[in-house]
Design an enzyme around this catalytic site. Structure first.
Site, PDB file in Angstrom:
ATOM      1  N   GLY A  42       0.823  -1.207   0.000  1.00 14.65           N
ATOM      2  CA  GLY A  42       0.000   0.000   0.000  1.00 14.65           C
ATOM      3  C   GLY A  42       0.851   1.249   0.000  1.00 14.65           C
ATOM      4  N   CYS A  43       0.321   2.311   0.566  1.00 15.11           N
ATOM      5  CA  CYS A  43       1.033   3.583   0.626  1.00 15.11           C
ATOM      6  C   CYS A  43       2.400   3.414   1.274  1.00 15.11           C
ATOM      7  CB  CYS A  43       0.196   4.592   1.411  1.00 15.11           C
ATOM      8  SG  CYS A  43       1.079   6.101   1.827  1.00 15.11           S
ATOM      9  N   PHE A  44       3.447   3.891   0.606  1.00 16.32           N
ATOM     10  CA  PHE A  44       4.779   3.670   1.148  1.00 16.32           C
ATOM     11  C   PHE A  44       5.062   4.492   2.404  1.00 16.32           C
ATOM     12  CE2 PHE A  44       6.548   6.146  -2.842  1.00 16.32           C
ATOM     13  CZ  PHE A  44       5.887   7.307  -2.469  1.00 16.32           C
ATOM     14  N   TRP A  45       4.284   5.534   2.657  1.00 16.67           N
ATOM     15  CA  TRP A  45       4.485   6.292   3.900  1.00 16.67           C
ATOM     16  C   TRP A  45       4.342   5.388   5.120  1.00 16.67           C
ATOM     17  CZ3 TRP A  45       0.532  10.798   2.728  1.00 16.67           C
ATOM     18  CH2 TRP A  45       1.041  11.597   1.703  1.00 16.67           C
TER      19      TRP A  45
END
Length: 233
Positions: free
Chosen positions: A55-58
């Site tokens: 998912g979102c790499f953050w």
């Protein structure tokens, strides 16, 4: 991902929505059994790297930044060509890239198999295909790009172990494939959760995963996040 609507909702609506998302993210965390198959190779004191997409790499970065033995991280793109490894292009889908996190670690302190356990326990919902939480599209798919043959063998064995144990309510969608080439993301995406902890998206989806890491893996949790690899972006 990280939709612009977060920035235009009234504070009250955002807070209530974030609380609901936080509860959902916390429920998705589970302490999984350790991988049966462990590393056998000797690194002679050298650090190793591994590449994770969920998912979102953050958020994935924020989890690994708090794992003891991880020496550096950076976010980026993998799975496509160098020419399309840009945030605005990748976010449109269709490039073959996914948002990835490259994790550098000291095998004397933490193993690849231990990192896999953390990843599947708290970093994502591995039953979600082509997306995580509110983010949809192949750029948010869950993948383990193996840097070595041993990583590939251990990753596939662990997924098979979890499937056999019915660890999740559905089949695991996480794929294992050879690394095609990691391209660092733009500087503004590096260490995003550490720099913007009160961002509504971070508070709703990513902070609960770090909290779950601390709760479930207290022995390897570190308070101060280890930041981006030098030269990222």
């Amino acid at each position: 991902m990280k939709t612009s609507t977060f920035w235009v909702f009234p504070i009250l609506v955002t807070t209530l929505f974030g609380a609901a998302c936080q509860a959902a993210a916390e429920r998705s965390a589970i302490l999984l059994p350790a991988p049966v198959l462990k590393e056998t190779s000797v690194t002679d004191g050298r650090h190793e790297t591994a590449v994770f997409a969920g998912g979102c790499f953050w958020g994935v970065q924020s989890v690994f930044q708090h794992v003891r033995g991880v020496t550096a991280t950076r976010v980026g793109y993998d799975g496509g060509s160098r020419s399309t490894a840009e945030y605005d292009v990748v976010s449109g889908g269709g490039t073959g890239h996914a948002e990835f996190v490259e994790v550098e670690y000291d095998p004397a302190q933490v193993s690849y198999s231990a990192l896999l356990r953390v990843f599947f326990s708290v970093a994502l919902d591995p039953t979600q295909a082509d997306g995580q939480f509110p983010d949809e599209g192949s750029q948010y798919r869950s993948v383990l790009f193996a840097r070595t043959r041993e990583q590939a063998v251990i990753a596939r064995a662990y997924i098979a172990q979890l499937e056999a144990a019915h660890a999740f309510s559905g089949p695991i969608a996480t794929a294992v494939a050879p690394d095609k080439g990691f391209y660092p993301a733009e500087v503004e995406h590096q260490n995003f959760a550490a720099r913007y902890p009160y961002n509504p998206y971070i508070a709703a989806y990513d902070a609960p995963r770090v909290a779950a890491l601390k709760s479930l893996f207290g022995s390897v949790y570190r308070d101060d996040p280890v930041l981006t690899l030098a030269g990222a972006g």
